[in-house]
Motif scaffolding. Structure first.
Motif, short mmCIF file in Angstrom:
data_model
loop_
_atom_site.label_atom_id
_atom_site.label_comp_id
_atom_site.label_asym_id
_atom_site.label_seq_id
_atom_site.Cartn_x
_atom_site.Cartn_y
_atom_site.Cartn_z
N VAL A 140 -10.97 -9.11 -8.24
CA VAL A 140 -10.34 -7.88 -8.77
C VAL A 140 -10.16 -6.88 -7.63
O VAL A 140 -9.09 -6.28 -7.47
N LEU A 141 -11.20 -6.74 -6.81
CA LEU A 141 -11.12 -5.79 -5.69
C LEU A 141 -10.07 -6.24 -4.66
O LEU A 141 -9.30 -5.42 -4.16
N ALA A 142 -10.04 -7.54 -4.38
CA ALA A 142 -9.08 -8.06 -3.39
C ALA A 142 -7.65 -7.77 -3.85
O ALA A 142 -6.80 -7.31 -3.06
N LYS A 143 -7.40 -7.98 -5.12
CA LYS A 143 -6.06 -7.73 -5.67
C LYS A 143 -5.70 -6.25 -5.49
O LYS A 143 -4.58 -5.92 -5.06
N HIS A 144 -6.64 -5.39 -5.80
CA HIS A 144 -6.44 -3.94 -5.68
C HIS A 144 -6.14 -3.55 -4.22
O HIS A 144 -5.19 -2.81 -3.95
N LEU A 145 -6.94 -4.09 -3.28
CA LEU A 145 -6.75 -3.74 -1.86
C LEU A 145 -5.40 -4.20 -1.35
O LEU A 145 -4.73 -3.50 -0.59
N ARG A 146 -5.00 -5.39 -1.76
CA ARG A 146 -3.71 -5.91 -1.27
C ARG A 146 -2.53 -5.11 -1.81
O ARG A 146 -1.48 -5.02 -1.17
N ARG A 147 -2.72 -4.54 -2.98
CA ARG A 147 -1.65 -3.74 -3.57
C ARG A 147 -1.49 -2.43 -2.80
O ARG A 147 -0.39 -1.93 -2.61
N ILE A 148 -2.61 -1.89 -2.29
CA ILE A 148 -2.58 -0.56 -1.68
C ILE A 148 -2.37 -0.58 -0.17
O ILE A 148 -1.65 0.25 0.37
N TYR A 149 -3.03 -1.52 0.52
CA TYR A 149 -3.03 -1.46 1.99
C TYR A 149 -2.15 -2.55 2.61
O TYR A 149 -1.91 -3.58 1.99
N THR A 150 -1.75 -2.30 3.87
CA THR A 150 -0.92 -3.29 4.55
C THR A 150 -1.77 -4.28 5.35
O THR A 150 -1.31 -5.37 5.69
N GLN A 151 -3.02 -3.89 5.64
CA GLN A 151 -3.90 -4.80 6.39
C GLN A 151 -4.22 -6.05 5.56
O GLN A 151 -4.30 -5.96 4.33
#
Ligand code: GDP
Length: 386
Positions: A118-129
């Motif tokens: 869930v967190l990985a999905k969230h991070l990929r949606r927000i950040y470019t790294q």
């Protein structure tokens, strides 16, 4: 390369703690920030190095700090509901200074198993790294629920990260070890391998006249393309310049040919020895060979030969190679990163056992429902109170 580490659940938090110890001890400099997320208060309290303010308790409204008890669906729900709390800690990371996120979790439990994807999905949606996962598989003796959790989480996590680095507890356990003692040792093995790899991309290039120092972009390129990755590592103690031999003879004992042979043989040992996730090496899509140790013992020819050997072994044209000079070490080592591996018997077995466990659970539940109905059946002779 500079990382923001986020440990999810108990195993995730402990491994991030160990990464911090490694980074401190070796001066690796690859940890930019470290965060731990958990639904259990005691697990967060047990951490030693993750700063207090970076410890995030989630799911308080649902489980009141007591954890989710290996229920990874609940783990995922809690992570989704409390994603803003986690984001609050991530907001303090100087994100422009990091090369990637690394989300670490044990896949067999509940909080990390459900929350990490869930967190990985969230991070990929927000950040470019890039967002990488480090997923820890349970031992085969842990039981059906852990296997089922791991198989379901693995399936989900792979899809939500840019690459899933895997460590299999089962391949690394030793007979006669206590669970706690075993995890301490295993966590050091995890961190030694992944820590050396990430530290390799963080060397200060001004320090040495390195022949071909690995750059973080080489690690990122090897991991890009997604899928599953595994790491091999082998090392050997060497006579350093101030050893007995040099003090007696004035010779530093360095032999170019021996250095080349040592490096190529270490690449083979790392690849054919115990990988973090055992697999058929020939199925790797991409690879990276990193030689570490005193600069005088690293040479381009050795790395190049090792790299070529790995090309032959994998049939891949995308095998990179480089150095990570560590001046104060008396060991020469090689790290081999294999990415995009597809022939992994342990994953097939995990999925198979998980499917069986799922079917058994459904059968047992259906039988229990039937048995309960029959227990309460009085043939309409008895009325309930209301
Ligand atoms: P969670 O807190 O609900 O996410 O669950 P845990 O992290 O406690 O456990 C999940 C799985 O991780 C277990 O089934 C074990 O296989 C593994 N595990 C737990 N603690 C450790 C640890 O310290 N090191 C390693 N390598 N694995 C662990």
């Amino acid at each position: 390369m500079k990382l923001a580490l986020i440990g999810f659940g108990q195993a995730g938090g402990k491994v991030v703690d160990e990464f911090l110890a490694f980074d401190e001890r070796t001066g690796g400099g690859f940890v930019e920030s470290a965060i731990a997320v958990n639904s259990a208060t005691t697990d967060l309290k047990g951490l030693e190095r993750v700063p207090e303010r970076n410890r995030v308790l989630v799911g308080q409204a649902r489980v009141k700090g007591h954890g989710v008890g290996a229920d990874n669906e609940l783990g995922a729900e809690i992570a989704e509901a409390d994603i803003d709390e986690i984001q609050g800690a991530i907001d303090r990371i100087p994100v422009h200074e990091i090369d990637a996120f690394l989300v670490v979790a044990g896949m067999g439990g509940g909080t990390g198993s459900g929350g990490a994807p869930v967190l990985a999905k969230h991070l990929r949606r927000i950040y470019t790294q890039p967002v990488y996962g480090l997923g820890i598989l349970p031992g085969t003796d842990e039981g059906g629920i852990y296997t089922l959790n791991a198989a379901r989480s693995f399936r989900t996590f792979v899809d939500e990260v840019d690459n899933l680095l895997v460590f299999d507890n089962d391949a690394w356990r030793s007979a006669g070890e206590s669970v706690a003692g075993g995890y301490d040792r295993i966590n050091r093995e995890i961190v030694e391998r992944f820590g050396l790899l990430f530290a390799a991309g963080e060397i200060d290039q001004g320090d040495h006249v390195a022949e071909s120092v690995v750059d973080s972009s080489e690690i990122i390129n090897t991991l890009s393309g997604g899928g599953v990755s595994t790491i091999g590592y082998a090392s050997e103690t060497v006579e350093t310049d101030d050893g007995l031999l040099s003090s007696l003879t004035g010779d530093d004992g360095f032999d170019e040919g021996a250095a080349t042979n040592r490096l190529t043989s270490l690449v083979r040992k790392a690849t054919l020895g115990r990988l973090t996730l055992p697999c058929d090496v020939a199925s790797a899509d991409r690879g990276l060979v990193v030689a570490t140790g005193p600069p005088s013992r690293l040479n381009r020819k050795g790395v190049e030969r090792g790299r070529q050997w790995l090309e032959d072994e994998t049939g891949s044209m995308e095998i990179r190679g480089g150095d990570y000079p560590l001046p104060d070490r008396s060991e020469v080592g090689t790290i081999v990163l294999l990415s995009g591996v597809t022939d992994v018997p342990r994953i097939d077995q995990l999925q198979q056992v998980a499917i069986e466990a799922q079917e058994t659970t459904e059968d047992v539940r259906a039988q229990a429902d039937e048995a309960f109905t029959s227990l309460m059946d009085t043939g309409g002779e008895l009325d309930a109170l209301f």
